[in-house]
Design an enzyme around this catalytic site. Structure first.
Site, mmCIF file in Angstrom:
data_model
loop_
_atom_site.group_PDB
_atom_site.id
_atom_site.type_symbol
_atom_site.label_atom_id
_atom_site.label_comp_id
_atom_site.label_asym_id
_atom_site.label_seq_id
_atom_site.Cartn_x
_atom_site.Cartn_y
_atom_site.Cartn_z
ATOM 1 N N ASN A 97 0.827 -1.208 0.000
ATOM 2 C CA ASN A 97 0.000 0.000 0.000
ATOM 3 C C ASN A 97 0.860 1.256 0.000
ATOM 4 O OD1 ASN A 97 -2.030 -1.817 0.150
ATOM 5 N ND2 ASN A 97 -2.532 -1.451 2.299
ATOM 6 N N VAL A 98 0.277 2.301 -0.580
ATOM 7 C CA VAL A 98 1.011 3.557 -0.694
ATOM 8 C C VAL A 98 0.354 4.643 0.162
ATOM 9 C CG1 VAL A 98 1.863 2.984 -3.003
ATOM 10 C CG2 VAL A 98 -0.322 4.189 -2.792
ATOM 11 N N ASP A 99 -0.643 4.240 0.991
ATOM 12 C CA ASP A 99 -1.477 5.236 1.679
ATOM 13 C C ASP A 99 -0.909 5.751 2.999
ATOM 14 O OD1 ASP A 99 -2.053 3.118 3.508
ATOM 15 O OD2 ASP A 99 -3.842 2.531 2.371
ATOM 16 N N HIS A 114 5.738 -0.635 -2.892
ATOM 17 C CA HIS A 114 5.276 0.012 -4.121
ATOM 18 C C HIS A 114 5.342 1.535 -4.028
ATOM 19 C CE1 HIS A 114 2.925 -3.901 -5.272
ATOM 20 N NE2 HIS A 114 4.225 -4.003 -5.438
ATOM 21 N N CYS A 143 10.988 19.280 -12.522
ATOM 22 C CA CYS A 143 12.181 19.084 -11.698
ATOM 23 C C CYS A 143 13.066 20.334 -11.738
ATOM 24 C CB CYS A 143 12.940 17.883 -12.257
ATOM 25 S SG CYS A 143 14.527 17.561 -11.497
ATOM 26 N N CYS A 146 16.589 19.175 -13.627
ATOM 27 C CA CYS A 146 16.731 18.883 -15.069
ATOM 28 C C CYS A 146 15.572 19.411 -15.919
ATOM 29 C CB CYS A 146 16.901 17.383 -15.288
ATOM 30 S SG CYS A 146 15.342 16.473 -15.197
ATOM 31 N N SER A 191 -4.677 -9.654 -3.139
ATOM 32 C CA SER A 191 -5.211 -10.598 -4.119
ATOM 33 C C SER A 191 -4.182 -11.627 -4.563
ATOM 34 C CB SER A 191 -5.720 -9.827 -5.340
ATOM 35 O OG SER A 191 -4.683 -9.014 -5.832
ATOM 36 N N ASN A 215 -8.080 -12.828 4.335
ATOM 37 C CA ASN A 215 -8.594 -12.123 3.159
ATOM 38 C C ASN A 215 -10.099 -12.349 3.041
ATOM 39 O OD1 ASN A 215 -7.175 -10.494 1.178
ATOM 40 N ND2 ASN A 215 -7.975 -11.853 -0.392
HETATM 41 C C1 BJW Z 1 -10.135 -7.594 2.002
HETATM 42 C C2 BJW Z 1 -10.994 -6.632 2.519
HETATM 43 C C3 BJW Z 1 -11.125 -6.596 3.921
HETATM 44 C C4 BJW Z 1 -11.010 -6.433 0.376
HETATM 45 N N1 BJW Z 1 -10.437 -7.448 4.681
HETATM 46 N N2 BJW Z 1 -9.487 -8.442 2.766
HETATM 47 C C5 BJW Z 1 6.259 -12.763 -12.377
HETATM 48 C C6 BJW Z 1 5.186 -13.438 -12.936
HETATM 49 C C7 BJW Z 1 4.220 -12.741 -13.651
HETATM 50 C C8 BJW Z 1 4.299 -11.369 -13.821
HETATM 51 C C9 BJW Z 1 5.359 -10.697 -13.263
HETATM 52 C C10 BJW Z 1 6.317 -11.397 -12.546
HETATM 53 N N3 BJW Z 1 7.231 -10.500 -12.107
HETATM 54 C C11 BJW Z 1 6.866 -9.275 -12.500
HETATM 55 C C12 BJW Z 1 5.741 -9.358 -13.214
HETATM 56 C C13 BJW Z 1 5.032 -8.197 -13.841
HETATM 57 C C14 BJW Z 1 4.200 -7.408 -12.857
HETATM 58 C C15 BJW Z 1 3.071 -8.293 -12.323
HETATM 59 O O1 BJW Z 1 3.065 -8.731 -11.203
HETATM 60 N N4 BJW Z 1 2.067 -8.532 -13.138
HETATM 61 C C16 BJW Z 1 0.918 -9.344 -12.710
HETATM 62 C C17 BJW Z 1 -0.352 -8.517 -12.781
HETATM 63 C C18 BJW Z 1 0.883 -10.611 -13.511
HETATM 64 N N5 BJW Z 1 5.004 -6.876 -11.755
HETATM 65 C C19 BJW Z 1 5.688 -5.766 -11.880
HETATM 66 O O2 BJW Z 1 5.697 -5.141 -12.928
HETATM 67 C C20 BJW Z 1 6.497 -5.292 -10.685
HETATM 68 N N6 BJW Z 1 7.814 -4.996 -11.125
HETATM 69 C C21 BJW Z 1 8.734 -5.971 -11.309
HETATM 70 O O3 BJW Z 1 8.582 -7.098 -10.914
HETATM 71 O O4 BJW Z 1 9.853 -5.538 -11.985
HETATM 72 C C22 BJW Z 1 10.656 -6.542 -12.628
HETATM 73 C C23 BJW Z 1 9.927 -7.044 -13.863
HETATM 74 C C24 BJW Z 1 9.232 -6.170 -14.662
HETATM 75 C C25 BJW Z 1 8.527 -6.636 -15.785
HETATM 76 C C26 BJW Z 1 8.507 -8.010 -16.071
HETATM 77 C C27 BJW Z 1 9.208 -8.893 -15.249
HETATM 78 C C28 BJW Z 1 9.927 -8.399 -14.122
HETATM 79 C C29 BJW Z 1 5.940 -3.984 -10.154
HETATM 80 C C30 BJW Z 1 4.575 -4.129 -9.595
HETATM 81 C C31 BJW Z 1 4.053 -2.760 -9.123
HETATM 82 C C32 BJW Z 1 2.590 -2.825 -8.781
HETATM 83 N N7 BJW Z 1 2.096 -1.555 -8.529
HETATM 84 C C33 BJW Z 1 0.692 -1.383 -8.227
HETATM 85 C C34 BJW Z 1 0.263 0.011 -8.705
HETATM 86 C C35 BJW Z 1 0.694 1.036 -7.754
HETATM 87 C C36 BJW Z 1 -0.056 2.222 -8.045
HETATM 88 C C37 BJW Z 1 -1.004 2.644 -7.017
HETATM 89 O O5 BJW Z 1 -1.029 2.310 -5.837
HETATM 90 O O6 BJW Z 1 -1.763 3.415 -7.549
HETATM 91 O O7 BJW Z 1 0.463 -1.579 -6.831
HETATM 92 S S1 BJW Z 1 -0.382 -2.560 -8.960
HETATM 93 C C38 BJW Z 1 -1.560 -2.570 -7.666
HETATM 94 O O8 BJW Z 1 -1.643 -3.954 -7.286
HETATM 95 C C39 BJW Z 1 -0.933 -1.786 -6.518
HETATM 96 C C40 BJW Z 1 -1.093 -2.772 -5.393
HETATM 97 O O9 BJW Z 1 -0.136 -2.511 -4.386
HETATM 98 C C41 BJW Z 1 -0.950 -4.111 -6.061
HETATM 99 C C42 BJW Z 1 -1.506 -5.259 -5.313
HETATM 100 O O10 BJW Z 1 -2.889 -5.138 -5.187
HETATM 101 P P1 BJW Z 1 -3.606 -5.711 -3.897
HETATM 102 O O11 BJW Z 1 -3.088 -5.010 -2.712
HETATM 103 O O12 BJW Z 1 -3.502 -7.180 -3.897
HETATM 104 O O13 BJW Z 1 -5.101 -5.194 -4.103
HETATM 105 P P2 BJW Z 1 -6.348 -5.877 -4.844
HETATM 106 O O14 BJW Z 1 -7.383 -4.827 -5.054
HETATM 107 O O15 BJW Z 1 -5.917 -6.616 -6.047
HETATM 108 O O16 BJW Z 1 -6.858 -6.962 -3.809
HETATM 109 C C43 BJW Z 1 -7.416 -6.602 -2.567
HETATM 110 C C44 BJW Z 1 -7.770 -7.900 -1.824
HETATM 111 O O17 BJW Z 1 -8.263 -7.543 -0.545
HETATM 112 C C45 BJW Z 1 -8.862 -8.735 -2.504
HETATM 113 O O18 BJW Z 1 -8.433 -10.081 -2.596
HETATM 114 C C46 BJW Z 1 -10.070 -8.613 -1.566
HETATM 115 O O19 BJW Z 1 -10.812 -9.816 -1.458
HETATM 116 C C47 BJW Z 1 -9.415 -8.307 -0.252
HETATM 117 N N8 BJW Z 1 -10.232 -7.481 0.662
HETATM 118 N N9 BJW Z 1 -11.603 -5.956 1.517
HETATM 119 C C48 BJW Z 1 -9.673 -8.387 4.083
HETATM 120 N N10 BJW Z 1 -11.994 -5.719 4.548
HETATM 121 ZN ZN ZN Z 2 15.104 15.746 -12.915
#
Ligand code: BJW
Ligand code: ZN
Length: 247
Positions: A97-99, A114, A143, A146, A191, A215
């Site tokens: 989370n970023v919050d 993140h 910036c 730059c 997720s 979850n």
């Molecule tokens: C509750 C609830 C309650 C609700 N109580 N529960 C290996 C395999 C496949 C792909 C890749 C891999 N390695 C890298 C990748 C590519 C990519 C990736 O993962 N893609 C997948 C989608 C397949 N990863 C990346 O690009 C990462 N970089 C990287 O690895 O660099 C090297 C590389 C690059 C390229 C290729 C290969 C290697 C960087 C990932 C950055 C993610 N950033 C984000 C956006 C940030 C912007 C923002 O905040 O605005 O971060 S994505 C978004 O998803 C955000 C979140 O932090 C992140 C995770 O989401 P989260 O937290 O799981 O939220 P939800 O909404 O999905 O789920 C919420 C859950 O809560 C649900 O299950 C509900 O049921 C539950 N819930 N209420 C308990 N009350």
């Molecule tokens: Zn700069």
């Protein structure tokens, strides 16, 4: 009810996602009503999206800043802060989370994998990120070093996570070994879709960790966990961690 065994030797690594802030009124990403419902994620969560329409991306993050500033930490954030008070250096919280709500609840040993809504950096040069709480409107800020466009200091898809952050998590995991310092890995409100975050449960298991998922629904990587407790994070964590905080 079954609970994780946390004694005076146990080390605990917690991995949180957007679901832990849902009870604070912040939208999650995926699913109905999520931040990405009806919006292609590539537009706001990739460097290419920013290059194509920086004003749109800043609008999205300015709204997120306003929403997060108005939110308050909930029971689940507080339960983890209380656990850290008990465990000290035997505790680490890796959050996607970023919050900033964990820190506002009192957590200190936090890795923001993140990035943060509350920091801005240059999209072009390596000038250090700086604290920034202001909503951004056109003309977009540039910036001072730059002249490049400034952007939120968030890790978008396709971007590398900070190497020092990843090392900190990995060192914490390998600091445990079977029979010596038992490790509990606890994922909350995520997720299990996004890597590398989704892979740490596997690394934790490889050093003998007992793994728990809290979850609302089965996460994509649910099969990697020893225990899955389905329900809202606030209520479930208070029970699992034995924190008496009904407020
Ligand atoms: C509750 C609830 C309650 C609700 N109580 N529960 C290996 C395999 C496949 C792909 C890749 C891999 N390695 C890298 C990748 C590519 C990519 C990736 O993962 N893609 C997948 C989608 C397949 N990863 C990346 O690009 C990462 N970089 C990287 O690895 O660099 C090297 C590389 C690059 C390229 C290729 C290969 C290697 C960087 C990932 C950055 C993610 N950033 C984000 C956006 C940030 C912007 C923002 O905040 O605005 O971060 S994505 C978004 O998803 C955000 C979140 O932090 C992140 C995770 O989401 P989260 O937290 O799981 O939220 P939800 O909404 O999905 O789920 C919420 C859950 O809560 C649900 O299950 C509900 O049921 C539950 N819930 N209420 C308990 N009350
Ligand atoms: Zn700069």
């Amino acid at each position: 009810m079954e609970r994780p065994i946390i004694d005076e030797h146990t080390r605990v690594l917690v991995m949180t996602g957007a679901g832990i802030s849902a009870e604070s009124g912040l939208a999650t990403f995926r699913g109905a009503g999520g931040l990405w419902a009806g919006q292609p994620v590539e537009r706001v969560a990739t460097p290419e999206g920013f290059a194509a329409d920086p004003a749109l991306v800043w609008r999205f993050y300015s709204q997120r800043r306003a929403q997060a500033a108005a939110a308050v930490p909930n029971r689940a954030h507080r339960a983890l802060a209380a656990l850290e008070d008990r465990l000290g250096d035997r505790f680490l919280l890796a959050t996607q989370n970023v919050d900033g709500l964990h820190q506002r609840a009192g957590s200190r040993r936090v890795v923001e994998m993140h990035g943060s809504l509350w920091r801005t950096r240059c999209a072009v040069c390596p000038a250090p990120p700086f604290d920034d709480r202001t909503p951004v409107e056109p003309p977009l800020p540039r910036c001072t070093r730059c002249g490049g466009l400034l952007r939120p200091a968030i890790v978008w898809f396709g971007e590398l996570l900070d190497a020092a952050d990843m090392r900190r998590i990995e060192r914490f995991i390998v600091g445990s070994s079977p029979g010596r310092a038992p490790l509990v890995f606890l994922a909350v409100g995520t997720s299990g879709n996004v890597w590398p975050a989704a892979g740490y449960v596997g690394m934790a298991r490889s050093v003998g960790a007992v793994t728990w998922l809290v979850n609302l629904e089965a996460a994509e990587n649910v099969g990697a966990f020893d225990h899955f407790v389905q329900g809202p994070a606030g209520e479930v964590l208070a029970r699992l961690l034995g924190v008496d905080d009904a407020v």
